[in-house]
Structure formats: C-alpha cells, structure tokens
Design a protein around this motif. Sequence first.
Motif, PDB file in Angstrom:
ATOM      1  N   THR A 303       9.106  11.464  -4.054  1.00 51.20           N
ATOM      2  CA  THR A 303       9.303  10.077  -4.487  1.00 51.20           C
ATOM      3  C   THR A 303       9.095   9.090  -3.346  1.00 51.20           C
ATOM      4  OG1 THR A 303      11.676  10.359  -4.062  1.00 51.20           O
ATOM      5  CG2 THR A 303      10.913  10.684  -6.324  1.00 51.20           C
ATOM      6  N   ASN A 304       9.222   9.544  -2.112  1.00 46.57           N
ATOM      7  CA  ASN A 304       8.999   8.639  -0.985  1.00 46.57           C
ATOM      8  C   ASN A 304       7.616   8.018  -1.026  1.00 46.57           C
ATOM      9  OD1 ASN A 304      11.440   8.603   0.446  1.00 46.57           O
ATOM     10  ND2 ASN A 304      10.999  10.559   1.421  1.00 46.57           N
ATOM     11  N   HIS A 305       6.672   8.708  -1.648  1.00 48.87           N
ATOM     12  CA  HIS A 305       5.307   8.186  -1.637  1.00 48.87           C
ATOM     13  C   HIS A 305       5.075   7.083  -2.658  1.00 48.87           C
ATOM     14  CE1 HIS A 305       3.730  10.345   1.642  1.00 48.87           C
ATOM     15  NE2 HIS A 305       4.105  11.514   1.161  1.00 48.87           N
ATOM     16  N   THR A 306       6.063   6.806  -3.502  1.00 49.70           N
ATOM     17  CA  THR A 306       5.970   5.578  -4.282  1.00 49.70           C
ATOM     18  C   THR A 306       6.208   4.367  -3.381  1.00 49.70           C
ATOM     19  OG1 THR A 306       8.303   5.688  -4.952  1.00 49.70           O
ATOM     20  CG2 THR A 306       6.682   6.703  -6.424  1.00 49.70           C
ATOM     21  N   ILE A 307       6.661   4.610  -2.171  1.00 46.17           N
ATOM     22  CA  ILE A 307       6.764   3.570  -1.141  1.00 46.17           C
ATOM     23  C   ILE A 307       5.624   3.722  -0.133  1.00 46.17           C
ATOM     24  CG2 ILE A 307       8.169   2.650   0.747  1.00 46.17           C
ATOM     25  CD1 ILE A 307      10.652   3.553  -0.786  1.00 46.17           C
ATOM     26  N   HIS A 308       5.504   4.921   0.458  1.00 45.44           N
ATOM     27  CA  HIS A 308       4.552   5.114   1.558  1.00 45.44           C
ATOM     28  C   HIS A 308       3.108   4.953   1.116  1.00 45.44           C
ATOM     29  CE1 HIS A 308       7.858   6.191   4.008  1.00 45.44           C
ATOM     30  NE2 HIS A 308       7.984   7.433   3.602  1.00 45.44           N
ATOM     31  N   LEU A 309       2.750   5.508  -0.033  1.00 44.49           N
ATOM     32  CA  LEU A 309       1.355   5.420  -0.452  1.00 44.49           C
ATOM     33  C   LEU A 309       0.971   3.972  -0.750  1.00 44.49           C
ATOM     34  CD1 LEU A 309      -1.267   6.870  -0.949  1.00 44.49           C
ATOM     35  CD2 LEU A 309      -0.515   7.400  -3.272  1.00 44.49           C
ATOM     36  N   VAL A 310       1.926   3.188  -1.227  1.00 39.94           N
ATOM     37  CA  VAL A 310       1.669   1.754  -1.429  1.00 39.94           C
ATOM     38  C   VAL A 310       1.296   1.103  -0.100  1.00 39.94           C
ATOM     39  CG1 VAL A 310       2.682  -0.451  -2.120  1.00 39.94           C
ATOM     40  CG2 VAL A 310       3.172   1.611  -3.451  1.00 39.94           C
ATOM     41  N   ALA A 311       2.061   1.414   0.951  1.00 41.13           N
ATOM     42  CA  ALA A 311       1.799   0.832   2.269  1.00 41.13           C
ATOM     43  C   ALA A 311       0.505   1.380   2.870  1.00 41.13           C
ATOM     44  CB  ALA A 311       2.977   1.108   3.204  1.00 41.13           C
ATOM     45  N   MET A 312       0.254   2.672   2.692  1.00 45.04           N
ATOM     46  CA  MET A 312      -0.980   3.256   3.224  1.00 45.04           C
ATOM     47  C   MET A 312      -2.197   2.637   2.558  1.00 45.04           C
ATOM     48  SD  MET A 312      -0.117   7.297   3.856  1.00 45.04           S
ATOM     49  CE  MET A 312       0.706   7.673   2.320  1.00 45.04           C
ATOM     50  N   ALA A 313      -2.143   2.491   1.232  1.00 49.48           N
ATOM     51  CA  ALA A 313      -3.251   1.874   0.511  1.00 49.48           C
ATOM     52  C   ALA A 313      -3.456   0.434   0.967  1.00 49.48           C
ATOM     53  CB  ALA A 313      -2.991   1.932  -0.995  1.00 49.48           C
ATOM     54  N   ALA A 314      -2.357  -0.293   1.139  1.00 46.14           N
ATOM     55  CA  ALA A 314      -2.460  -1.690   1.562  1.00 46.14           C
ATOM     56  C   ALA A 314      -3.138  -1.818   2.918  1.00 46.14           C
ATOM     57  CB  ALA A 314      -1.076  -2.327   1.599  1.00 46.14           C
ATOM     58  N   ALA A 315      -2.944  -0.833   3.798  1.00 43.10           N
ATOM     59  CA  ALA A 315      -3.594  -0.853   5.107  1.00 43.10           C
ATOM     60  C   ALA A 315      -5.103  -0.761   4.986  1.00 43.10           C
ATOM     61  CB  ALA A 315      -3.059   0.285   5.975  1.00 43.10           C
ATOM     62  N   ALA A 316      -5.604  -0.239   3.849  1.00 49.85           N
ATOM     63  CA  ALA A 316      -7.042  -0.165   3.589  1.00 49.85           C
ATOM     64  C   ALA A 316      -7.504  -1.271   2.650  1.00 49.85           C
ATOM     65  CB  ALA A 316      -7.395   1.201   2.998  1.00 49.85           C
ATOM     66  N   GLY A 317      -6.641  -2.272   2.426  1.00 44.69           N
ATOM     67  CA  GLY A 317      -7.000  -3.384   1.569  1.00 44.69           C
ATOM     68  C   GLY A 317      -6.867  -3.103   0.089  1.00 44.69           C
ATOM     69  N   ILE A 318      -6.086  -2.074  -0.276  1.00 44.23           N
ATOM     70  CA  ILE A 318      -5.986  -1.625  -1.665  1.00 44.23           C
ATOM     71  C   ILE A 318      -4.575  -1.875  -2.175  1.00 44.23           C
ATOM     72  CG2 ILE A 318      -6.175   0.379  -3.200  1.00 44.23           C
ATOM     73  CD1 ILE A 318      -8.138   1.535  -1.008  1.00 44.23           C
ATOM     74  N   SER A 319      -4.453  -2.477  -3.352  1.00 46.71           N
ATOM     75  CA  SER A 319      -3.154  -2.818  -3.933  1.00 46.71           C
ATOM     76  C   SER A 319      -2.834  -1.897  -5.097  1.00 46.71           C
ATOM     77  CB  SER A 319      -3.151  -4.272  -4.416  1.00 46.71           C
ATOM     78  OG  SER A 319      -3.363  -5.157  -3.340  1.00 46.71           O
ATOM     79  N   ILE A 320      -1.754  -1.132  -4.971  1.00 49.44           N
ATOM     80  CA  ILE A 320      -1.273  -0.291  -6.061  1.00 49.44           C
ATOM     81  C   ILE A 320       0.191  -0.614  -6.314  1.00 49.44           C
ATOM     82  CG2 ILE A 320      -2.923   1.576  -5.632  1.00 49.44           C
ATOM     83  CD1 ILE A 320      -0.659   3.143  -4.280  1.00 49.44           C
TER      84      ILE A 320
END
Length: 611
Positions: A303-320
């Motif tokens: 479940t941590n990746h409902t936080i981390h993957l959001v931030a990782m994607a945002a670092a590549a200009g991607i909004s989830i």
Amino acid sequence: MPTHDTIRRVTDRIIARSAAGRARYLEQTAAARGQGPHRRVLACGNLAHGFAACAGSDKDRLKTGAEANIAIVSAYNDMLSAHQPLERFPALIKEAARAAGAVAQFAGGVPAMCDGVTQGQTGMELSLFSRDVIAMSTAVALSHNMFDAALYLGVCDKIVPGLLIGALSFGHLPAIFVPAGPMTSGLPNAEKSRIRQLYAEGKVGRAELLEAESQSYHGPGTCTFYGTANSNQMMMEIMGLHLPGASFINPNTPLRDALTVAAAERAVRITALGDEYTPIAEVVDEKAVVNAMVGLLATGGSTNHTIHLVAMAAAAGISIDWQDFSDLSQAVPLLARVYPNGSADVNHFHAAGGLQVMIGALLDAGLLHGDVKTVAGPGGLEAYRAEAVLDGQGRATWRPVPTVSADTAVLRGVDAPFDSTGGLRLLTGNLGRSVIKVSAVQPQHRVVEAPAAVFHSQEDMLAAFKAGQLNRDVVVVVRYQGPRANGMPELHKLTPSLGVLQDKGFHVALVTDGRMSGASGKVPAAIHVTPECLADGPLARVRDGDLIRLDAEAGTLDVLVDAAGFQARPVQHPDLSANGWGTGRNLFAAFRAAVSGAEQGASSFSLPGSL
C-alpha cells in the motif's frame, strides 16, 4: 494480444492529464542532455578534481571524454540486511566497466534506514521523509557533470523510490537499478505471525518472540515477506529498470554477482556514446507507470506505493491518483499469494516461476503494455519473460521460461486467479479518501460497521487493548498520523493486537491517516485517509462511539451520524509538540510544513507532474 480496454482507457486518461507536466519534464531533460559527455564542458580544474584519485588507466580515459563514465549511487550500510550485500558491488562494477573500456566511479552514498528496526519507535517518524532526503542525496551525487549513466544500488522501502525520484531529475542519463536479492527462507511467515499474536496476548514472553523474529530475519538480503521492499523490486523489473530476472536472486551467489557485472556492462552500452542510448526519461513513461500499477495489483503489493508511485511518476512529469489504482484493480486479477497474502515467501514465488511467469501471463492477457522501452534493449517487455541463468563461463545469460506456474498455491495464471480483482482499492465517503489492501482480508471481514474507539497514538491504542477495553465490535481510529502531523509513520505494530480481536470473533477494522506498510494483514484497514486530520480532514471530527461503516466491497468509508451536526462539530487539534523533538525529528520540521497530501505523493518539494 490487444491491450485490455480498462488498461487502455486508464492509460489514455493519465496521458491526457499529464500532458503539460510531461511536456515540461521532457523539455527540461532535452535541455540537460546537451551534446556528448557533460564532463567535456568542465574546466580543466573541475575535471582534474573529478579524477584526481582514479587509477592511471581510468584517468586517461576520463581525460579524453570519449569513454563512458558510470556513476555508482549506493544505499549500502551493513545494518540493513537487504543492503549489506551491496558492500561488494562497487568493486565488481568497476572491474566490469574497465573490461568494457569504460570507467565507474562511486558517485555518492545515500541514507538508508530500516523500517523493521524503527517500527513502533520515534525513528519511524523520519521514515517517509527519508525518501525525499534520498532523492536529494542522489541529486548531489550526480551534480558533478562527470557521468554518462548511473547504476543505483538500493532495495528497501523508501530507498528505491528516493533513488528513482533523484534519477529522474537527471532524466538524460541512462539508469539501471541493481538489487541485492532476498535472504534465504527462514522461519515460516505463518509461524512468525502466530508467535507475534501470542506475544500480544501475553502468552509468550520477549525471549520467545525474539527467537522467532531472529529465525525469520536471519541473514543477508531482503526480508522475504512481500512488503514494500520486495514490491520495489517487482516494480523496477516490470518498469524495465532492472535486467530481466534480477529481482529475486539470493545475495552472495554466482548468479547474483554475474547479474551485477551484466548491469555494469549494459550501462556502458546504453550511454549516449553508443548506438543504444536509453535515457531513463524515455523508460519511465505513462505506459511504464501503468505497468507498475498493474504489477502491484496482480501481486497484492505494498500500500505504500499508493504514495510512492504517485511521487515517482510525478518526478517524470506524470500525474496519477488513487482512482487510477481503483479502476485498474477492477480489471487486474490477483495472481500471487505471498505473505501476508498467503503463507509463501518471495523465494517460493520465484521458484514457482516468479515475475517471468507473471509478466508473461499479464502480457498474454493484454494487461500490460509490452511496447515500452527498457534497459534490456529492443523487444520491449517481452524480454522480461526470460529468466537469468549462468552460462558455461559463469556469466549471466537469459532463457525463456514456461508460461505455467510450478506451484499454483503461490502463483497462478489469468485464467484461474486467486481473485478476479486486484489487491488494492479506493474508499470514499464522508470521512475522505483512503486506500485498503484487501488481498489478505477474507471476504467475510471486508464489511465492518461498528462504534469508533478514537486514539491519537499507537501507544494509547495498545494500552486500551491490553486493558481489555477493545473486546467488542470496534472500528479503531488512530489519527493525527499523517505526514504533516508526525511524518506518517507505519502502524504495523498494531497488526497483532487487531488480529487477536478479530480471531475472538469481533468485527474489527482500523481507520487512520497513517500508513500500515506492505505488511498490511488480515484485518481491514482504511489507511492514508486524506485530507489528514491536521489539515482539518473530517476524521478529526469523529468521536468515541460514532458508528463507522467500512465497506471494502462497495468502496465506501462513512461515519453514520447526522451530516449537519457532524459538519458543525468543532475541531480541536491535540498538542503535537512532542512530535517535533528527539531522534532528529526537529531537523525535519521544514518537511512537515511543506509536505503534500498522501494522494499527491506526500512530497516535500515540487515535481513536474504534481497534481
């Protein structure tokens, strides 16, 4: 196989939502790319400083600027079992780079804390923010303009997300993530869980508990349950940032070393100096991010990746957002049963066919984007059907694997999944938005309606449990645990006590604006409730005895009281000053003040794809 309609629809939605942020990111990356190795623009004094300590042959190569220089960014320390094997990797990488006609330099180390050590301790309040510190430390390591590619050595919870955010800030550089692998299997996870619950009930003592934990966590390598660390490894592989089959090979084995050497060799080949230039900005795109979400859902991941993957994607200009996870969950079946979602560990999962069988099954069902760029080269994600093995010279090579699981109690195909939907779901209602991991929760426990018992700390909740005050149907509310309040610590320490209550036959659930980690277990837990209480989220208005309904099947989370009266309740925040001192917490005050909400990635700085 055509792409599944839901996968295509969610991907198109993400592409449209991300258009401005992604364009801005790619513009920035193109501007940073320049022409050739960046060290050519360094003044002679700069460059001399950069290679002053190098061996003669390495120094000669770096003087010309015609040979690749590979950065090593490592999270090594020998307190983390998962990271202790990384001690040997730089020497292997440097030797492999020289053999390939290149240079490798240890660019920098990043901090790496162990959530297993800090669980339930004040140090856990630094854990989430350590991700952003790691990202910044990665940027510092790469700031010297000396490098043509980078190898990232890290495994655990916040470390891989932090490394990836930092790597994406240097999107023009190729990047390969180099894992250490899981420790060998120890005490079965089900037995470890049983001893923990007995300890929570006072039926065994500290000596028995410590012995069980020591038999479970017993050697070098990643903890073998399927928590955030192993979810990290799955995601790096399914996103094409590992070499195929690299995730779950045990440490200190010939194949593990061969894969580390192969990663160094591959990094040399994909720099801008060769003809296979593969910058990380082109690997981590919208399709790769969707593949990561699909992998999490198919494996019942953290479940941590409902936080981390959001931030990782945002670092590549991607909004989830969490709606993307929830919609994908309706289409992606649960294919794996790995503790806490089953009794097996990741070694059993790997032996059953692991990621290679799972990726193949998802590709064949149209549930993954195969047409992505990866560090493995042409062919997209199809290359990740192959398992890594040793050839006759002790080097890593790859061979296709059967598409059928060797153990259907651990790993299954799309035609006979453990569940028709994924392991993560979105809950919405008058208490805000939250996520729940249902892959380990039995269907009869997925709907709970019971009076609230409200606490402002883990310690208060555990004291009430020990005093017998929770022996009833209850929704335990542990609030003021969000990123602004205290850094959003994991509350995994509560799991055994909640499990005891459920085993007694009570209807039990947890609702919190904190985290429960990848080890979320059999008790339904609505976590990451946002807005958090310190941001005046509605959970701050809940009182003892309020009837709360958590319905994981319908996807709702509500307090069942008069709406007008609930909105009119005054909110008086508790005194949280104790959260600002001790264990270095005072040093993170700026992070707590600046952090975004959980659904926005709980980030302390601006990222190109931030919602």
